[in-house]
Structure formats: structure tokens, C-alpha cells
Write an enzyme that holds these catalytic residues in place. Structure first.
Site, short mmCIF file in Angstrom:
data_model
loop_
_atom_site.label_atom_id
_atom_site.label_comp_id
_atom_site.label_asym_id
_atom_site.label_seq_id
_atom_site.Cartn_x
_atom_site.Cartn_y
_atom_site.Cartn_z
N CYS A 85 -2.79 11.90 2.70
CA CYS A 85 -2.52 11.41 3.63
C CYS A 85 -2.86 12.71 4.41
O CYS A 85 -2.44 13.37 4.53
CB CYS A 85 -1.17 10.27 4.13
SG CYS A 85 -0.73 10.64 5.62
N HIS A 144 0.91 -0.99 0.05
CA HIS A 144 -0.13 -0.02 0.09
C HIS A 144 0.91 1.32 -0.03
O HIS A 144 1.60 1.61 0.85
CB HIS A 144 -0.92 -0.42 1.67
CG HIS A 144 -1.78 0.97 1.53
ND1 HIS A 144 -3.11 0.66 0.85
CD2 HIS A 144 -1.53 2.22 1.53
CE1 HIS A 144 -4.28 1.83 1.66
NE2 HIS A 144 -2.93 2.86 1.54
#
Ligand code: MG
Length: 312
Positions: free
Chosen positions: A251, A218
Site C-alpha cells: 500500500c 479487505h
């Protein structure tokens, strides 16, 4: 012009097929400022399945107070019946598992941290306490025949702790897998990994008995390394790669707005290498262009931008 498809020239020592674990509806939308209406989310998942994605992480059964973007999990999940894709859902704890099981979820994911600081900030627990919280969740899911993915975040670097030692990641990963997880997803949550680091972590995991065929990767594209890291992982034998359609979801812990590896960027590389994904890149790109319109801003994916350029 390429006609919207990369020229196909196979590379040596690569898997013939990769399973893309699409995280856009969950990891993507949970990190977007805009709260997307439930019907739009359902349409998004339908279009992703229609583009050939076989695993689509649909939502999260975390408490709505913590992730208001996914507060509609109960309403959304039943709308996704019969799509022909597997639809994992994130469950943070026993209560989340209850909610997911009540709706018939067949695949779940738990979300752990390789570092104490992120465990404290994200889970409000130590690593040991978080593993203790996951233990009965994983056990009960397994008893019910539910497939369990264990996410491990901050596997390469942590915004507070800096570089994360490989041995530390391996130790927590091993504990997470020993709870009974079927699959491990190695998260480069702030996107700082480089290919040699990826290879050393994969080798160290193998050495401790975590098999490559149980590992997914990921990557985040914060420093432009996500595809380089993916290629290194593929050369090591990894065949499960996480990605987010259109690159949805920055993020919140990384300084840059660039987050998840875009599924289109990944598919462009994989198809160029002659690796099967089952994905129709044109349909996927059209889906991300449509989703970007819903969110009111362009997709950060270079491939989406390149393929949709003539329409804009
Ligand atoms: Mg992510």
C-alpha cells in the site's frame, strides 16, 4: 513436511464455504512499481482462474494518467473472455462506467473513503462529493443489471487522521449501500485493525441494517493481523474475503511494503479449517511464483515461500 497441504481440523461456528474475491490483477498490480505487459496480465488472470478462483478483479477503468500500471484495461479485458470466472472491474466515475460497459463488464466496483483526508487525497473530493459522483454510476449500472461492489477504504485507521471512529465508518458505509451497491468491501487500507475492532464494526453495521451477507472484508497484513482479523470476521458470519495472489501490491500509504493479505496465506488457513474455497493451493502458489519472476522479486507471502522453498 505436510505435502503442501495443511492438516484439516474444522473449527466451530465457521462458514462451510468462503468466496475469495481475488484482487491481485487490479489492487495488486496497481500498487506494484513494475508495469506488467498486457499479455502477462492476461496469462496471470487465466492462471488464477485455472487455480479455481471464481471472482477475479481484473483491472480498473480509472484514467491512465492516474494509474499507468492499468492503462491497458481496454486491451486486457476482451482477452479474458470465457474464463468461467466472474471478472469485476473498478470504475472511478461515469466515464469509467462507459468504458467498462462498452466492453460488456457485468460486475463493477466503486472506490470510496471513510475519511475526509483520504477522500481529498485519493479522489480529490469530499466524502459527500464522492458519494454524489458514485450515485449516477451505481444507478446506471443497476439499471443495466450490473452487480456493484462498494469499496470503503480507511475503515479502521487513516495515516493522516489516526484511528477512524466506528460510527463514522458506519455512516459512510450506509450511504454507500443506500446508493444501491450489492456488496460492501471494508478496507483496512493501512493494516492497523485488530480482531475486536473488526467485530465492533461488523456489529455496528448490522445494527444499522447492513447485512453480514452483503459484507466482504479487505485486510492488509502490515502489522501481521490480516488472518486474525479474517478469522474474527468469519466467526461473525462473513463469507466473502478479499485477497491478493502472492500478496501482490504494497500500500503506497502505509510505511511498510507489506500490503494485501496473500491469497495463499488465506487459503492455507481456510483449508486447515475445513472451509471450502474451490482453490487448488498448489496451482495458485505456482502462479504466484511465476508472477514474482515476472516482477523480478520474491513473493512476500509466507505460504508461497514455504511451499516453493524446495525449488529455490
Ligand atoms: Mg488492498
Amino acid at each position: 513436511m505436510t505435502g503442501g497441504l495443511p492438516m484439516e481440523i474444522p473449527g466451530a461456528g465457521l462458514p462451510p464455504r468462503v468466496r475469495i474475491h481475488e484482487v491481485g490483477p487490479r489492487d495488486g498490480l496497481q500498487n506494484e512499481k513494475t508495469v506488467v505487459p498486457t499479455e502477462i496480465k492476461a496469462e496471470f488472470v487465466r492462471r488464477l482462474a485455472g487455480a479455481g478462483l471464481s471472482t477475479i478483479e481484473a483491472t480498473s477503468f480509472v484514467h491512465p494518467k492516474w494509474v499507468p500500471q492499468l492503462a491497458d484495461a481496454e486491451a486486457l479485458f476482451p482477452m479474458l473472455d470465457g474464463l468461467g470466472a466472474t471478472l469485476p472491474v473498478l470504475v472511478p466515475n461515469a466515464r469509467g462506467l462507459d468504458r467498462a460497459m462498452a466492453l460488456g463488464a457485468r460486475r463493477i466496483a466503486v472506490f470510496g473513503s471513510a475519511t475526509e483526508t483520504f477522500a481529498a487525497r485519493n479522489l480529490n473530493r469530499t466524502i459527500a462529493e464522492s458519494l454524489a459522483m458514485f450515485e449516477p454510476v451505481v444507478a446506471r449500472a443497476r439499471e443495466a443489471g450490473i452487480h456493484v461492489r462498494g469499496y470503503l477504504s480507511m475503515c479502521f485507521g487513516d495515516p493522516w487522521e489516526g484511528p477512524v471512529p466506528v460510527a463514522q465508518v458506519v455512516q459512510v458505509a450506509k450511504q454507500l449501500m443506500d446508493l444501491g451497491c450489492d456488496e460492501l468491501s471494508l478496507g483496512d487500507t493501512i493494516g492497523v485493525a485488530t480482531p475486536g475492532h473488526v467485530l465492533s464494526l461488523l456489529a455496528a453495521l448490522n445494527e444499522k441494517g447492513v447485512r453480514t451477507d452483503t459484507i466482504g472484508v479487505h485486510f492488509h497484513d502490515t502489522y501481521g493481523q490480516a488472518l486474525a482479523n479474517t478469522l474474527a470476521a468469519l466467526q461473525h458470519g462473513v463469507t466473502t474475503v478479499d485477497a491478493s495472489a502472492g500478496g501482490l501490491g504494497g500500500c503506497p500509504y502505509a510505511k511498510s511494503a507489506t500490503g494485501n493479505l496473500a491469497t495463499e496465506d488465506l487459503v492455507w488457513m481456510l483449508h486447515g479449517l475445513g472451509i471450502e474455497t474451490g482453490v487448488d493451493l498448489g496451482r495458485l502458489t505456482a502462479t504466484s511464483v511465476w508472477m514474482a519472476e515476472q516482477l523480478g522479486r520474491p513473493s512476500p507471502s509466507r505460504t508461497v515461500r514455504a511451499l516453493s522453498h524446495k525449488e529455490s
